[in-house]
Scaffold this active site. Structure first.
Site, PDB file in Angstrom:
ATOM      1  N   HIS A   1     -27.129  25.956  61.629  1.00 34.61           N
ATOM      2  CA  HIS A   1     -26.003  26.542  60.908  1.00 34.61           C
ATOM      3  C   HIS A   1     -26.430  27.761  60.089  1.00 34.61           C
ATOM      4  CE1 HIS A   1     -22.103  26.816  59.075  1.00 34.61           C
ATOM      5  NE2 HIS A   1     -21.710  25.645  59.547  1.00 34.61           N
TER       6      HIS A   1
ATOM      7  N   GLU B   1     -22.940  29.132  66.023  1.00 38.13           N
ATOM      8  CA  GLU B   1     -23.394  27.751  66.152  1.00 38.13           C
ATOM      9  C   GLU B   1     -23.262  27.288  67.602  1.00 38.13           C
ATOM     10  OE1 GLU B   1     -21.436  25.306  63.028  1.00 38.13           O
ATOM     11  OE2 GLU B   1     -20.590  27.246  62.452  1.00 38.13           O
TER      12      GLU B   1
ATOM     13  N   HIS C   1     -19.883  17.719  60.612  1.00 37.15           N
ATOM     14  CA  HIS C   1     -21.348  17.873  60.657  1.00 37.15           C
ATOM     15  C   HIS C   1     -22.091  16.563  60.382  1.00 37.15           C
ATOM     16  CE1 HIS C   1     -20.678  21.981  61.383  1.00 37.15           C
ATOM     17  NE2 HIS C   1     -20.607  22.424  60.137  1.00 37.15           N
TER      18      HIS C   1
END
Length: 362
Positions: free
Chosen positions: A191, A327, A117
């Protein structure tokens, strides 16, 4: 600070207040978007984060249906990804290596030795600049961030905008735009973890999920894709017909066991352009959310690693399977997999992506 209405369209309004203060004294702003009788969202400037989303069930009972925390310490730590905009690169990059045009860039990694991420100081922990917006019948907030050259090791200065919009039909639109001054890679997602029975109400094992995908990406023990797309046929990853999550995550398939007893995988979506790709439903309460996107993949994560150490806004701890993340994104480790859809962004180009969550009850 009072919630002064800043933008309105019919019954839809956008208001703002100071929700918290960072350790360095900067205020965190919360925007509330919605109407008295419609879906309502709360968005924070910290992480460009969807902190809450209220929707009715079939009996008209309103609940927050996404996981989230109030404390800054949690949002800068264990709860950093809950509802956040993650980047520069959502999901994993193996060994923190990003090749672009023959040059390999070393980007920041977590303790695993891989980048997740966007790195340990990714976009989820940044304070974004926001302003209310109206687009047609939709109202919301646009949040902007400048990521300088070398941020977490990524090349190029990146200018990013994320827009949250609600419309009268109960649709939440999340749009992404980005430009760069040098070739780089980008991959953004939201998210949010959904629990359509209500945040903190228990597990999502009684939810059903449909994903319009003929293939998925198997992963190794560190959740890095092993390479080729594998067909879902004959596996617990075949969600082309809605399936109960609790029946799939207990399957003895080695990919399920290796991901902590659940899903943490990228599905390779059917079709191209803006289309419906997934439907999550809670049959007991009647809430459903349809997911539409322009993206080629969707990472489904069933909250396999929640262990009760994190307490949500409900005051109840999040245990295993407390929520499921949908996601929408490009594929993990694409910079090292030229056979996957490219995530390279170049000067003069504009990255654009759209995801919509449509809520209903019946």
């Amino acid at each position: 600070m009072p919630r002064d209405a800043l933008v309105s369209e019919g019954e839809l309004t956008v208001s703002q207040e100071t929700a918290a203060t960072l350790p360095d004294g900067r205020p965190v702003t919360r925007w509330t978007i919605g109407s008295p009788r419609g879906v309502t969202a709360e968005v924070l400037s910290l992480g460009a984060r969807l902190q809450a989303l209220y929707a009715p069930d079939r009996d008209g009972r309103w609940e927050n249906v996404v996981l989230g925390c109030d404390g800054v310490e949690e949002m800068l730590g264990e709860a950093a990804y809950l509802g956040a905009t993650v980047g520069r690169y959502a999901n994993r990059i193996a060994d923190g290596t990003v090749p672009v045009d023959g040059t390999t860039h070393r980007v920041a990694t977590q303790e695993t030795g891989h980048t997740l991420h966007g790195g340990p100081d990714g976009f989820a922990t940044r304070l974004w600049e926001g302003a209310p917006v109206r687009e047609g019948r939709r109202v919301g907030v646009a949040l902007r961030l400048r990521s300088p050259t070398g941020d977490q090791g990524f090349p190029g200065e990146l200018s990013v905008e994320v827009t949250y919009l609600l419309d009268p039909a109960g649709e939440l639109w999340i749009g992404y735009r980005a430009t760069t001054d040098a070739p780089t890679v980008v991959n953004f997602t939201n998210h949010a973890y959904f629990n359509l029975a209500g945040e903190g109400s228990g597990t999502v094992l009684d939810h059903t999920l449909r994903v319009d995908a003929p293939g998925y990406l198997p992963v190794d023990g560190e959740l890095i894709p092993t390479g080729p797309v594998e067909p879902v046929t004959g596996t617990p990853f075949d969600l082309r017909e809605a399936a109960v999550l609790g029946e799939r995550v207990v399957d003895g398939h080695p990919q399920i066991a290796g991901a902590g007893g659940g899903f943490d995988h990228n599905w390779v979506l059917d079709g191209h352009g803006f289309r419906r790709v997934a439907v999550l439903s809670h049959p007991a309460g009647g809430r459903s959310v349809e997911c539409f996107t322009t993206e080629p993949g969707i990472q489904v994560y069933t909250g396999n690693h929640f262990d009760g150490s994190l307490t949500g806004r409900s005051g109840r701890p999040y245990r295993k399977y407390a929520g499921v993340a949908l996601e929408t994104q490009h594929f993990p480790d694409s910079p090292n997999r030229p056979e996957y859809p490219s995530t390279v962004l170049r000067p003069g180009e504009q990255f654009r992506s759209m995801t919509v969550y449509r809520f209903s009850a019946g």
